[in-house]
Design a protein around this motif. Structure first.
Motif, PDB file in Angstrom:
ATOM      1  N   ASN A 178      46.009 103.402   5.220  1.00 37.55           N
ATOM      2  CA  ASN A 178      46.670 103.007   6.619  1.00 37.55           C
ATOM      3  C   ASN A 178      46.071 102.204   7.241  1.00 37.55           C
ATOM      4  O   ASN A 178      47.122 101.279   8.129  1.00 37.55           O
ATOM      5  N   LEU A 181      48.215 101.088  11.939  1.00 43.64           N
ATOM      6  CA  LEU A 181      48.164 100.446  10.582  1.00 43.64           C
ATOM      7  C   LEU A 181      47.354  99.097  10.482  1.00 43.64           C
ATOM      8  O   LEU A 181      47.604  98.141   9.702  1.00 43.64           O
ATOM      9  N   MET A 229      52.363 102.544   4.760  1.00 47.54           N
ATOM     10  CA  MET A 229      53.407 101.587   5.544  1.00 47.54           C
ATOM     11  C   MET A 229      54.643 101.938   5.454  1.00 47.54           C
ATOM     12  O   MET A 229      55.498 102.107   6.525  1.00 47.54           O
TER      13      MET A 229
END
Length: 249
Positions: free
Chosen positions: A85, A134, A124
């Motif tokens: 992530n 992210l 994503m």
């Protein structure tokens, strides 16, 4: 925390570009390595992309961070640093940066992820991309409409991949490669993930390769064993996949 432009500025000097020797806008595949970093097999895939008329961008996520292989094997590969992530910010920054190049057709992009790289792409794809997630401050600023395909090469879908069953928000064509003797996942687990992606509306082709995790890397490490013949088949399928997405022109 970096914004997308800052992340791209850090990554761009560590990107290797392989493609036809011209400046015309061509489809581009963005390639993200596994947790062990850049290895000798990715340039072979880049050459397969070039033969299919694509530009290939091999992204080094570790060079900008000053990380060497010994360090990443004990930190990234064990889940202590840069989980999928977080690395997804690299994926977003490269999509935005490469799309702005005059020698790239930003409407025909593919993402390729090997192991940890595949995990990062999947994170994503499933994220809501709220600010400061992210690994970047503005993940929602990237237009994903040009991403037409994803190549998932034995993506990591183990215990730290908490969002592996979270539906994707963008659903391009997918080719998912699972290794029959993968020590990090079972084929059943992989097929469940593939089914989830398929249920989101994506066209998903799955290939169960009769080999170990990272069979295409030209080294043997622990339970992973290089298989030269299977590697040739993977390269063939990679080139065929890109050709199917955007025929050679």
């Amino acid at each position: 925390m970096d914004d997308l432009n800052s992340r791209w500025a850090k990554l761009e000097p560590h990107i290797t570009v392989v493609g036809p020797d011209d400046d015309r806008p061509r489809p581009a595949v963005l390639m993200f390595h596994g947790c062990g970093g850049l290895r000798d097999h990715l340039p072979r895939y880049a050459e397969a992309a070039k033969a299919a008329g694509w530009r290939a961008f091999i992204i080094d996520s570790y060079g900008p961070r000053g990380w060497g292989r010994a360090f990443t094997l004990t930190t990234v590969c064990t889940g202590l640093l840069l989980r999928g992530n977080e690395r997804a910010g690299d994926v977003l920054a490269v999509i935005q940066g490469v799309s702005a190049r005059p020698d790239v057709d930003e409407t025909r992009l593919a993402l390729g992820g090997w192991s940890h790289g595949g995990w990062s792409i999947m994170e994503m794809m499933s994220a809501d991309r709220a600010p400061h997630t992210l690994g970047v401050s503005n993940p929602g600023d990237v237009d994903l409409s040009g991403v037409k395909a994803v190549w998932l090469m034995y993506p990591y879908i183990g215990p730290f991949a908490f969002n592996k069953m979270k539906p994707w928000r963008h659903c391009p064509k997918v080719l998912a490669v699972t290794c029959k003797s993968d020590h990090l996942t079972t084929v059943r687990n992989a097929e469940l993930v593939n089914a989830m992606i398929r249920n989101c509306g994506a066209e998903v082709e799955s290939w169960v390769a009769v080999g170990t995790h990272a069979f295409d890397e030209p080294t043997n490490n622990g339970p992973m064993r290089h298989d030269p013949e299977l590697t040739l088949e993977a390269l063939r399928r990679f080139g065929a996949f890109l050709t199917d997405v955007a025929p050679h022109n």
